[in-house]
Design a protein around this motif. Structure first.
Motif, mmCIF file in Angstrom:
data_model
loop_
_atom_site.group_PDB
_atom_site.id
_atom_site.type_symbol
_atom_site.label_atom_id
_atom_site.label_comp_id
_atom_site.label_asym_id
_atom_site.label_seq_id
_atom_site.Cartn_x
_atom_site.Cartn_y
_atom_site.Cartn_z
ATOM 1 N N LEU A 118 -7.741 158.631 36.584
ATOM 2 C CA LEU A 118 -7.013 157.681 35.760
ATOM 3 C C LEU A 118 -5.749 158.388 35.295
ATOM 4 C CD1 LEU A 118 -6.906 154.945 34.156
ATOM 5 C CD2 LEU A 118 -7.863 156.256 32.240
ATOM 6 N N PHE A 120 -2.215 158.024 33.222
ATOM 7 C CA PHE A 120 -1.765 157.118 32.165
ATOM 8 C C PHE A 120 -0.567 157.687 31.421
ATOM 9 C CE2 PHE A 120 -4.627 160.083 30.159
ATOM 10 C CZ PHE A 120 -4.027 160.363 28.948
ATOM 11 N N LEU A 141 -12.067 160.198 27.940
ATOM 12 C CA LEU A 141 -12.449 158.915 28.513
ATOM 13 C C LEU A 141 -13.896 158.645 28.144
ATOM 14 C CD1 LEU A 141 -11.661 156.532 30.421
ATOM 15 C CD2 LEU A 141 -12.766 157.832 32.247
ATOM 16 N N ARG A 179 -14.816 151.050 30.047
ATOM 17 C CA ARG A 179 -14.090 152.302 29.804
ATOM 18 C C ARG A 179 -13.111 152.128 28.650
ATOM 19 N NH1 ARG A 179 -13.196 151.666 35.632
ATOM 20 N NH2 ARG A 179 -14.517 153.082 36.837
ATOM 21 N N GLN A 180 -12.966 153.193 27.870
ATOM 22 C CA GLN A 180 -11.911 153.251 26.875
ATOM 23 C C GLN A 180 -11.410 154.685 26.777
ATOM 24 O OE1 GLN A 180 -13.764 151.832 23.250
ATOM 25 N NE2 GLN A 180 -14.373 153.890 22.630
ATOM 26 N N LEU A 181 -10.142 154.818 26.430
ATOM 27 C CA LEU A 181 -9.508 156.132 26.364
ATOM 28 C C LEU A 181 -9.173 156.441 24.911
ATOM 29 C CD1 LEU A 181 -8.398 158.363 28.372
ATOM 30 C CD2 LEU A 181 -6.159 157.348 27.950
ATOM 31 N N TYR A 193 -7.811 153.110 23.429
ATOM 32 C CA TYR A 193 -7.233 152.102 24.315
ATOM 33 C C TYR A 193 -8.301 151.609 25.290
ATOM 34 C CZ TYR A 193 -2.980 154.325 22.620
ATOM 35 O OH TYR A 193 -1.996 154.851 21.824
ATOM 36 N N ARG A 194 -8.391 150.316 25.427
ATOM 37 C CA ARG A 194 -9.304 149.748 26.416
ATOM 38 C C ARG A 194 -8.682 149.886 27.801
ATOM 39 N NH1 ARG A 194 -9.789 145.148 29.295
ATOM 40 N NH2 ARG A 194 -11.909 144.520 29.899
ATOM 41 N N ILE A 195 -9.488 150.324 28.779
ATOM 42 C CA ILE A 195 -9.029 150.487 30.160
ATOM 43 C C ILE A 195 -9.578 149.329 30.985
ATOM 44 C CG2 ILE A 195 -8.963 151.988 32.168
ATOM 45 C CD1 ILE A 195 -7.489 153.062 29.686
ATOM 46 N N TYR A 221 -1.342 152.486 32.935
ATOM 47 C CA TYR A 221 -2.190 153.388 33.695
ATOM 48 C C TYR A 221 -2.367 152.881 35.118
ATOM 49 C CZ TYR A 221 -5.361 149.787 31.959
ATOM 50 O OH TYR A 221 -5.925 148.579 31.621
#
Length: 229
Positions: A118, A120, A141, A179-181, A193-195, A221
């Motif tokens: 990923l 970004f 992540l 997933r979230q970062l 942040y939501r991925i 991203y």
């Protein structure tokens, strides 16, 4: 095959019986509400299979009645044949899913697979400080299956007008759409942040559009697979 309609009727009846039993259990509210997991396991592994067997016999009987004088075999024999066909179909479906899961899995599930990244960029709100070094940035992540530390790319840190921009990447080690970062910068509040990638995270040639976050920052991203630009 003269028994094919009866077998097909039995398999269809089993599928309807399984689904109908689960629906009835849900509507009636059978089970221990204090133990929802135990109740769900009881419904899936006891009630629903019983409903499937009942549906299989009824479906076989209905198919035999529709065929009338063209029937071959007894109800018990045709039901057993339908049960065998059902087992084979379930085994084939399970094998197909297993093959798909292994051949498309990321490295922690399949050591021979490539590891996607990923990549970004985060554009901070105007007035936020640009981190002085990569050590001031922590990236993680978070998924429903694991958490993975990321790597800030300090040589790609920059300013976009009055807004600082940081960059980094992290391995996508598991196939999941949840997933979230999390990005932590020294002296600033943590940001999450939501991925929005699919579970398989297909390769993208460039970063996607900027997506706003509640704190005024933005993220963009892409998933990058090895050997592809």
């Amino acid at each position: 095959m003269k028994n094919l309609p009866q077998i097909a009727g039995g398999v269809a009846g089993a599928a309807v019986g399984f689904a109908a039993t689960l629906l009835i259990v849900e509507l009636v509210g059978s089970g221990n509400r204090a133990d929802p997991i135990g109740s769900a396991l009881l419904a899936v592994f006891v009630f629903a299979p019983a409903g499937a067997i009942a549906g299989l016999v009824l479906g076989t009987k209905l198919a035999m009645r529709m065929r009338g004088g063209e029937n071959t075999g007894s109800l018990a024999g045709n039901s057993l044949r339908a049960f065998g066909a059902l087992i084979l179909l379930c085994a084939a479906a399970g094998t197909a899913y297993y093959v798909y899961a292994v051949t498309t899995a990321t490295p922690w599930l399949n050591p021979n697979a490539a590891t996607p990244l990923l990549q970004f960029e985060v554009r901070l709100p105007a007035g936020a400080a640009l981190p002085a070094s990569a050590a001031d940035v922590a990236i993680e992540l978070q998924t429903d299956q694991n958490s993975m530390p990321g790597a800030p790319r300090f040589n790609q840190f920059r300013r976009d007008g009055e807004r600082p921009v940081i960059a980094g990447d992290v391995e996508l080690a598991f196939r999941t759409a949840h997933r979230q970062l999390e990005v932590k910068i020294k002296g600033q509040p943590a940001r999450v942040y939501r991925i929005g990638l699919t579970a398989k995270a297909p390769h993208a040639a460039q970063l996607g559009p900027w997506q706003p976050n509640a704190d005024g920052s933005e993220i963009r991203y892409r998933a990058k697979w090895p050997g592809r630009d």
